[in-house]
Design an enzyme around this catalytic site. Structure first.
Site, PDB file in Angstrom:
ATOM      1  N   HIS A  45       0.836  -1.200   0.000  1.00  0.00           N
ATOM      2  CA  HIS A  45       0.000   0.000   0.000  1.00  0.00           C
ATOM      3  C   HIS A  45       0.876   1.257   0.000  1.00  0.00           C
ATOM      4  CE1 HIS A  45      -3.653   2.329   1.402  1.00  0.00           C
ATOM      5  NE2 HIS A  45      -2.675   3.146   1.765  1.00  0.00           N
ATOM      6  N   GLU A  46       1.844   1.287   0.919  1.00  0.00           N
ATOM      7  CA  GLU A  46       2.709   2.459   1.013  1.00  0.00           C
ATOM      8  C   GLU A  46       3.657   2.564  -0.185  1.00  0.00           C
ATOM      9  OE1 GLU A  46       1.788   4.498   3.033  1.00  0.00           O
ATOM     10  OE2 GLU A  46       0.656   3.270   4.435  1.00  0.00           O
ATOM     11  N   HIS A  93       1.849   4.250  -3.020  1.00  0.00           N
ATOM     12  CA  HIS A  93       1.853   5.707  -2.867  1.00  0.00           C
ATOM     13  C   HIS A  93       3.196   6.289  -3.321  1.00  0.00           C
ATOM     14  CE1 HIS A  93      -1.964   6.256  -0.946  1.00  0.00           C
ATOM     15  NE2 HIS A  93      -1.659   5.576   0.151  1.00  0.00           N
TER      16      HIS A  93
END
Length: 259
Positions: A60-61, A64
């Site tokens: 997820h990170e 980003h």
């Protein structure tokens, strides 16, 4: 610094961390143990879900950071965000420890926010929105990887019930994290998607409430009526993959090996 040194530094900034490889090894080993029935199956399900959940938080990170890199923020590499190392993120407590605790206590996929994007380096509202959307999209892709094999019958309650249940529960966590993150609430990615399109005056008026947005959402989720509506939406998404919510329910029961 020579050109060769710069290239080497860039390569190291993007090299996958040994920590992430260890997480993948735990995930694979626990999947094997659950499949074969080796050891304590319930503890194996616990390890599978926790390691898989942390892997998904890293992805997820990373999503980003990678999107920010292509959007113009070249600083994410030097910060270690592209190595998939959870120890490199800005707040390990809120991004990893707290989400894991929430999974253990209530089976809720708490979204974590960890990477610090230098937004001034990025030009264009669409790029800002895409950076915010990339994290929840990673959760959706991870959910699909878990739920499609069940929905297609490749892994089912007859051939491998424990693994199917574990994957169902982990898939539910991915969907819940994606849905929560997409809420247009300050502090969540959903607000990050719409924020660039708001007027300066509106953004300034909302800004003081940003630290409390996530707390408000989870305070509401602890209310039985709100929680029921939310999980109806989560199970509805699981149905789109052809997976019954019963898989997740059994998986959560196995996950709580201490009961």
């Amino acid at each position: 610094m020579t050109f060769a040194d710069a290239q080497r530094s860039r390569s190291e900034d993007r090299r996958i961390s040994p920590v992430f490889w260890v997480l993948l090894a735990v995930l694979a080993t626990s999947a094997w143990a659950v499949t074969t029935g080796y050891g304590n199956v319930r503890f194996g399900v616990f390890l599978f879900v926790v390691s898989g959940w942390v892997v998904s938080l890293c992805l997820h990170e990373y999503a980003h950071a990678r999107t920010a890199l292509h959007g113009g923020d070249i600083s994410v590499g030097a910060k270690g965000y592209l190595t998939l190392n959870p120890l490199k993120y800005t707040n390990v407590l809120f991004s990893f420890v707290l989400p894991i605790v929430m999974v253990i206590l209530g089976g809720i996929g708490l979204p974590g926010g960890a990477v610090w994007i230098e937004r001034h380096r990025i030009q264009g509202r669409l790029k800002h929105s895409l950076i915010s959307a990339a994290g929840p999209l990673a959760n959706v892709v991870f959910a699909a990887a878990l739920l499609v094999p069940i929905g297609m019958g490749w892994i089912d309650a007859y051939s491998n019930p424990n693994l199917a249940a574990a994957m169902g529960f982990l898939g539910l966590l991915q969907i819940s994290a994606a849905l929560l993150n997409l809420l247009p609430v300050p502090g969540l990615d959903g607000y990050g998607i719409v924020e660039p399109w708001l007027s300066y005056k509106t953004r300034r008026s909302i800004e003081p409430f940003a630290p409390y947005g996530v707390l408000a959402v989870f305070a509401l989720l602890w209310q039985p009526q709100v929680r029921a509506v939310f999980y109806d939406a989560v199970y509805g998404v699981m149905d789109l993959f052809g997976v019954s919510g019963a898989y997740a329910s059994v998986g959560y029961a196995l996950f709580r090996f201490w009961d």
